[in-house]
Design an enzyme around this catalytic site. Structure first.
Site, PDB file in Angstrom:
ATOM      1  N   SER A  77      35.794  61.061  68.074  1.00 51.27           N
ATOM      2  CA  SER A  77      36.775  59.996  68.210  1.00 51.27           C
ATOM      3  C   SER A  77      38.109  60.679  68.467  1.00 51.27           C
ATOM      4  CB  SER A  77      36.852  59.153  66.925  1.00 51.27           C
ATOM      5  OG  SER A  77      37.854  58.159  67.030  1.00 51.27           O
ATOM      6  N   SER A  78      38.716  60.395  69.621  1.00 54.52           N
ATOM      7  CA  SER A  78      39.908  61.134  70.054  1.00 54.52           C
ATOM      8  C   SER A  78      41.094  60.906  69.119  1.00 54.52           C
ATOM      9  CB  SER A  78      40.301  60.714  71.470  1.00 54.52           C
ATOM     10  OG  SER A  78      39.295  61.030  72.389  1.00 54.52           O
ATOM     11  N   GLN A  79      42.105  61.772  69.247  1.00 50.07           N
ATOM     12  CA  GLN A  79      43.331  61.621  68.481  1.00 50.07           C
ATOM     13  C   GLN A  79      43.958  60.266  68.795  1.00 50.07           C
ATOM     14  OE1 GLN A  79      46.299  64.540  69.436  1.00 50.07           O
ATOM     15  NE2 GLN A  79      47.528  64.118  67.632  1.00 50.07           N
TER      16      GLN A  79
END
Length: 362
Positions: A77-79
């Protein structure tokens, strides 16, 4: 202040001017639902939902690595601040259809759905697609369809209004632009390889692009990894001893985002620009890597140049010239660059690669 309110403040501190609609989406969508099996902490240990620090970590402005093969992260899950920058650049409106390349945990698609979009998310990994579907269902998110497939192909025959890519690629698939046919303001927001990192581009249907922000993403498989002019980053502990060639120019050293601006310009002006672990430096640094991949020259955040290897003097001179050119240009931010794209890569599965850069005053 509750965890969701603090979460929004952390995203804003990441450099994002959150619109009210997107702030509401981040506040409403429970991120922890999308990581039910936990994620890898920065120290390499695994965070489980029962752990005391689990929610604190979930609502930090940080990437959550959810799948690892060997030691290589393959899904995450990206920043959140980066997700927000990309979604704002996408300019999605209620009722539009968004094609998402790379399902990840499903969290990004959930945010898009909360903005009123209909989302088709494509992922090549069966287990990743299945977990994203389950998480979206648990969160009660409607309007998202997760499809197992090759991201390069998109969804043939389906017209969309926007395309967002959540994996690092060497170039833009022409299939994505084809799916924007009939959408005058259609755009693709995509992280494209440049000097060892993946700056996010906003690409219009005519193949013109601008830089949105710096980023680093996991790399896609297949045609989207086609050859590009930059060398791969140097593996750890392969760079030989580097010695000083030019003194420091910046006191204090460049802030990380400004250093990335210099890094981007170096990638425009020198085809050997990438990154490497420089001895006695905690963070990877901008380097002009030699052909042996064991030396070259590094431009450090304080503006000093160190070099080593058989052609140290040549690469040190190149690094100094890059730094001089960036300073003469007024230290332009990466967002000041405009790009054009042209077909390249595998002739049987071409991608559109950056082929020309123009420095604007914006």
């Amino acid at each position: 202040m509750g965890p969701r309110e603090a979460f929004l403040e952390r995203i804003r501190r990441g450099g994002v001017d959150l619109s009210p609609r997107l702030a509401a989406a981040f506040a409403e969508v429970p991120r922890e639902v999308f990581v039910p099996d936990g994620f890898q902490r920065r120290d390499g240990t695994w965070a489980e939902p029962a752990d005391a620090d689990f929610l604190e970590l979930v609502y930090d402005d940080d990437v959550l690595v959810t799948k690892v093969e060997g030691r290589t992260p393959v899904s995450s899950s990206s920043q959140p601040s980066l997700m927000a920058l990309m979604i704002e650049a996408l300019d999605v409106r209620p009722g539009q259809t968004v094609l998402e390349i790379g399902a990840g945990t499903g969290y990004n698609a959930a945010l898009l759905a909360r903005l009123g979009a209909s989302v088709i998310s494509v992922d090549v990994q069966q287990d990743v697609a299945s977990r994203a579907r389950s998480a979206l269902a648990r969160a009660g998110i409607e309007g998202v369809r997760v499809v197992l497939g090759d991201g390069y192909q998109g969804i043939p025959g389906v017209r969309v209004d926007r395309v967002i890519v959540t994996v690092g690629v060497a170039g833009v698939s022409p299939r994505w632009l084809e799916q924007l046919d009939g959408t005058p303001d259609g755009v693709v927001v995509v992280p494209v390889e440049h000097a060892g990192t993946h700056p996010v581009l906003r690409v219009t249907r005519d193949g013109q692009a601008r830089v949105v922000s710096p980023s680093s993403f996991m790399t896609a498989a297949g045609p989207l990894t086609a050859a590009h002019p930059f060398p791969a980053p140097a593996p750890p502990r392969t760079i030989k001893r580097l010695v000083p060639y030019a003194e420091s120019r910046f006191d204090p050293p460049l802030e990380p985002l400004v250093y990335r601006d210099l890094w981007y310009a170096a990638g425009v002006w020198h085809r050997r620009a990438t990154y490497a672990a420089v001895p006695r430096r905690e963070q990877n640094c901008l380097v002009l890597l030699d052909e042996q991949r064991t030396g070259g020259a590094a431009i450090l955040p304080d503006g000093s140049v160190v070099a080593g290897g058989d052609e140290a003097s040549r690469y040190a001179a190149d690094a100094t010239a890059v730094l001089d050119r960036w300073l003469d240009a007024g230290r332009p931010p990466m967002q000041a660059w405009r790009l054009s794209l042209a077909a390249g890569g595998d002739p049987d599965a071409p991608i559109l690669l950056p082929c020309g850069w123009e420095l604007t005053s914006g």
